[in-house]
Write a protein that holds these residues in place. Structure first.
Motif, PDB file in Angstrom:
ATOM      1  N   ALA A  49     -19.367   6.053  -3.190  1.00  0.00           N
ATOM      2  CA  ALA A  49     -18.455   5.034  -2.664  1.00  0.00           C
ATOM      3  C   ALA A  49     -17.538   4.500  -3.770  1.00  0.00           C
ATOM      4  CB  ALA A  49     -19.259   3.895  -2.042  1.00  0.00           C
ATOM      5  N   ALA A  50     -18.104   4.330  -4.970  1.00  0.00           N
ATOM      6  CA  ALA A  50     -17.300   3.815  -6.088  1.00  0.00           C
ATOM      7  C   ALA A  50     -16.198   4.797  -6.467  1.00  0.00           C
ATOM      8  CB  ALA A  50     -18.197   3.537  -7.289  1.00  0.00           C
ATOM      9  N   ASP A  51     -16.555   6.085  -6.511  1.00  0.00           N
ATOM     10  CA  ASP A  51     -15.551   7.093  -6.860  1.00  0.00           C
ATOM     11  C   ASP A  51     -14.501   7.237  -5.762  1.00  0.00           C
ATOM     12  OD1 ASP A  51     -16.498   7.662  -9.337  1.00  0.00           O
ATOM     13  OD2 ASP A  51     -17.618   9.453  -8.761  1.00  0.00           O
ATOM     14  N   GLN A  52     -14.894   7.093  -4.503  1.00  0.00           N
ATOM     15  CA  GLN A  52     -13.916   7.144  -3.411  1.00  0.00           C
ATOM     16  C   GLN A  52     -12.890   6.036  -3.552  1.00  0.00           C
ATOM     17  OE1 GLN A  52     -15.279   7.706   0.643  1.00  0.00           O
ATOM     18  NE2 GLN A  52     -17.163   8.708  -0.050  1.00  0.00           N
ATOM     19  N   ASN A  53     -13.347   4.834  -3.887  1.00  0.00           N
ATOM     20  CA  ASN A  53     -12.413   3.719  -4.089  1.00  0.00           C
ATOM     21  C   ASN A  53     -11.503   3.992  -5.284  1.00  0.00           C
ATOM     22  OD1 ASN A  53     -13.445   2.276  -1.928  1.00  0.00           O
ATOM     23  ND2 ASN A  53     -14.980   1.231  -3.172  1.00  0.00           N
ATOM     24  N   TYR A  54     -12.086   4.588  -6.340  1.00  0.00           N
ATOM     25  CA  TYR A  54     -11.293   4.911  -7.527  1.00  0.00           C
ATOM     26  C   TYR A  54     -10.207   5.933  -7.172  1.00  0.00           C
ATOM     27  CZ  TYR A  54     -10.106   6.867 -12.097  1.00  0.00           C
ATOM     28  OH  TYR A  54      -9.425   7.310 -13.195  1.00  0.00           O
ATOM     29  N   ILE A  55     -10.589   6.963  -6.392  1.00  0.00           N
ATOM     30  CA  ILE A  55      -9.646   8.018  -6.014  1.00  0.00           C
ATOM     31  C   ILE A  55      -8.492   7.448  -5.201  1.00  0.00           C
ATOM     32  CG2 ILE A  55      -9.387  10.079  -4.559  1.00  0.00           C
ATOM     33  CD1 ILE A  55     -12.294  10.791  -5.437  1.00  0.00           C
ATOM     34  N   LYS A  56      -8.804   6.587  -4.239  1.00  0.00           N
ATOM     35  CA  LYS A  56      -7.757   5.997  -3.399  1.00  0.00           C
ATOM     36  C   LYS A  56      -6.822   5.121  -4.231  1.00  0.00           C
ATOM     37  CE  LYS A  56     -10.636   6.020   0.757  1.00  0.00           C
ATOM     38  NZ  LYS A  56     -11.378   5.180   1.734  1.00  0.00           N
ATOM     39  N   ALA A  57      -7.408   4.347  -5.150  1.00  0.00           N
ATOM     40  CA  ALA A  57      -6.577   3.502  -6.011  1.00  0.00           C
ATOM     41  C   ALA A  57      -5.706   4.343  -6.936  1.00  0.00           C
ATOM     42  CB  ALA A  57      -7.469   2.565  -6.826  1.00  0.00           C
ATOM     43  N   LYS A  58      -6.290   5.449  -7.422  1.00  0.00           N
ATOM     44  CA  LYS A  58      -5.537   6.338  -8.317  1.00  0.00           C
ATOM     45  C   LYS A  58      -4.356   6.969  -7.580  1.00  0.00           C
ATOM     46  CE  LYS A  58      -5.537   8.333 -12.450  1.00  0.00           C
ATOM     47  NZ  LYS A  58      -5.469   7.563 -13.693  1.00  0.00           N
ATOM     48  N   ARG A  59      -4.595   7.402  -6.328  1.00  0.00           N
ATOM     49  CA  ARG A  59      -3.493   7.991  -5.565  1.00  0.00           C
ATOM     50  C   ARG A  59      -2.377   6.974  -5.357  1.00  0.00           C
ATOM     51  NH1 ARG A  59      -4.059  10.017   0.621  1.00  0.00           N
ATOM     52  NH2 ARG A  59      -4.697   7.843   0.847  1.00  0.00           N
ATOM     53  N   ALA A  60      -2.759   5.733  -4.998  1.00  0.00           N
ATOM     54  CA  ALA A  60      -1.745   4.697  -4.787  1.00  0.00           C
ATOM     55  C   ALA A  60      -0.951   4.438  -6.059  1.00  0.00           C
ATOM     56  CB  ALA A  60      -2.411   3.413  -4.301  1.00  0.00           C
ATOM     57  N   ALA A  61      -1.653   4.432  -7.193  1.00  0.00           N
ATOM     58  CA  ALA A  61      -0.968   4.188  -8.471  1.00  0.00           C
ATOM     59  C   ALA A  61      -0.019   5.330  -8.816  1.00  0.00           C
ATOM     60  CB  ALA A  61      -2.003   4.009  -9.579  1.00  0.00           C
ATOM     61  N   ILE A  62      -0.468   6.588  -8.567  1.00  0.00           N
ATOM     62  CA  ILE A  62       0.379   7.747  -8.866  1.00  0.00           C
ATOM     63  C   ILE A  62       1.616   7.767  -7.981  1.00  0.00           C
ATOM     64  CG2 ILE A  62       0.476  10.268  -8.713  1.00  0.00           C
ATOM     65  CD1 ILE A  62      -2.423  10.325  -9.647  1.00  0.00           C
ATOM     66  N   GLN A  63       1.440   7.456  -6.697  1.00  0.00           N
ATOM     67  CA  GLN A  63       2.583   7.411  -5.781  1.00  0.00           C
ATOM     68  C   GLN A  63       3.589   6.365  -6.224  1.00  0.00           C
ATOM     69  OE1 GLN A  63       0.596   6.789  -2.033  1.00  0.00           O
ATOM     70  NE2 GLN A  63       0.600   8.971  -1.529  1.00  0.00           N
TER      71      GLN A  63
END
Length: 438
Positions: A71-85
């Motif tokens: 769950a922690a990594d899923q949140n990290y991945i979603k935040a990372k995608r938003a930051a990259i976009q």
């Protein structure tokens, strides 16, 4: 004069250096895979359609499902995608503005040199003053050509599809359903057409058509906002794996070349409708299904390529090297011809390739998965399929002839995913095989 030229070179060099910044390395992150209780050390590349792309220290790209992670990594991945976009949007705007500013200053500098040259030549008719003019003219020409090339990129933009129009073609066929998001039109079907199959195949690998679960997250996806590719992929040297288009009856269409690079039609692998079965007993076409024009009507597409552009029947209008044409409104469409390559000689639109595949056996991503039920078999030499018919719901009979004798395969499946195959020999003896869907 020497000092002037040195100053000009220094200006041009710094202008280039200011426009391009360097990058930096990123340490590998440790990921926790909740489904297997393993850890992976890799860099995050992107998240797309719930698929997570990671790159390890040796640079191979691995693809995981978002649900595979903690769950922690899923949140990290979603935040990372938003930051990259967000970062990409900022960089795109900044680079566009920076390029515009650089071109403007360079143009002004070129005009200034031209002005100095004219002024000096009026005062002193010396050959050295021609140098200013020549250099200024070169700079102005360079900026003009660059701006023209940049402007030309906008020509590659094509209109988006009207989703309701696309849906109207697919939904003419029973069992085919569609839904859409902001990016794709999704086509769901059971992978079986509403016409007969297999008859006429003389180069047969002993596969028979069964249902496929092209539904939900495993549906076919067609881009709603297609874009012209700057470097289209030739279908002669690419995309020998997976579908390159989806027919309006929900059946995938593969490259006319099989995975060995042979014209599947020319060597007898296809039935009277331009299709056959793959290793997973999945029925698909290798030719444009022009017989579907009877249902969709003349002048309407019989398929959509996985780059988003529609596929039509034959035309008398001139076609480009990819067997397509651009319409007055900027839209693009493929057409069919009678000889190889039959249709889509090159993928004219932008596509994303599955990183786990390599040319020529690469494929477009996303691509639904099939499930192999029976072991893959070898071609049955001298066999020709002479009859195929339905025996009722989820039940079929295939008849093939070999050395003048007829063999029959009766097969069916039930709601529990149990598949039963009865093989009847010319002397009346039979064998029975049963498989359970995994």
């Amino acid at each position: 004069m020497k000092n002037t030229l040195l100053a000009i070179c220094f200006f041009l060099l710094n202008l280039h250096l200011f426009a391009h910044e360097g990058g930096h390395g990123t340490p590998l992150k440790q990921w926790e895979l909740a489904t297997t209780h393993q850890t992976v050390n890799a860099n995050f590349i992107k998240l797309e359609d719930n698929d997570v792309y990671l790159m390890d220290a040796h640079h191979p790209v691995q693809v995981y499902k978002l649900s595979d992670f903690s769950a922690a990594d899923q949140n990290y991945i979603k935040a990372k995608r938003a930051a990259i976009q967000s970062l990409n949007n900022h960089h795109t705007a900044s680079e566009s503005q920076e390029g515009s500013n650089s071109s403007w200053w360079l143009l002004m500098f070129g005009l200034l040199l031209l002005g100095v040259s004219v002024y000096k030549l009026r005062k002193e008719r010396k050959a050295m003053h021609f140098t200013y003019g020549i250099l200024g003219g070169c700079i102005v020409t360079f900026v003009s050509c660059k701006n023209t090339a940049t402007t030309g990129i906008s020509v590659l933009q094509v209109p988006s599809h009207a989703v309701s129009v696309m849906q109207s073609f697919f939904e003419k066929f029973d069992g085919v359903t569609t839904h859409a998001d902001s990016t794709y039109l999704y086509i769901s079907s059971n992978g079986l057409p509403n016409h007969d199959m297999m008859v006429g195949i003389s180069n047969w690998q002993q596969q028979v058509p069964i249902n496929q679960n092209y539904t939900g997250a495993n549906s076919w996806a067609i881009p709603i906002h297609p874009k012209m590719a700057e470097d289209p992929l030739s279908t002669k040297t690419n995309l020998l794996k997976g579908a390159i288009a989806v027919a309006v009856n929900g059946i995938p269409i593969f490259n006319p070349l099989n995975n060995r690079g042979e014209d599947a039609n020319a060597i007898g692998e296809l039935d009277e409708w331009g299709g056959h079965c793959g290793r997973a007993d999945d029925y698909h076409y290798h030719l444009p299904p022009l017989h579907l024009q009877d249902q969709v009507g003349e002048g309407n597409p019989v398929a959509y390529a996985v780059d988003g552009f529609p596929v039509y029947g034959e035309t008398t209008e001139p076609l480009d090297e990819y067997l397509g044409k651009t319409n007055p409104d900027g839209s693009y469409q493929y057409h069919s011809i009678e000889e190889y390559p039959y249709f889509i000689a090159g993928m004219r639109g932008e596509v994303q390739l599955d990183p786990k595949t390599k040319a020529p056996e690469n494929q477009v991503y996303p691509q639904p998965r099939t499930q192999e039920l029976r072991p893959a078999l070898r071609p049955l030499r001298g066999a020709e399929i002479i009859n195929f018919k339905s025996l009722g719901e989820n039940a079929y009979q295939l008849t093939y002839r070999s050395e003048g004798k007829d063999y029959i395969i009766n097969y069916s499946w039930d709601s529990t995913g149990t598949y039963t195959y009865q093989f009847i020999n010319p002397d009346g003896t039979t064998t029975l095989e049963t498989y359970k869907e995994k």
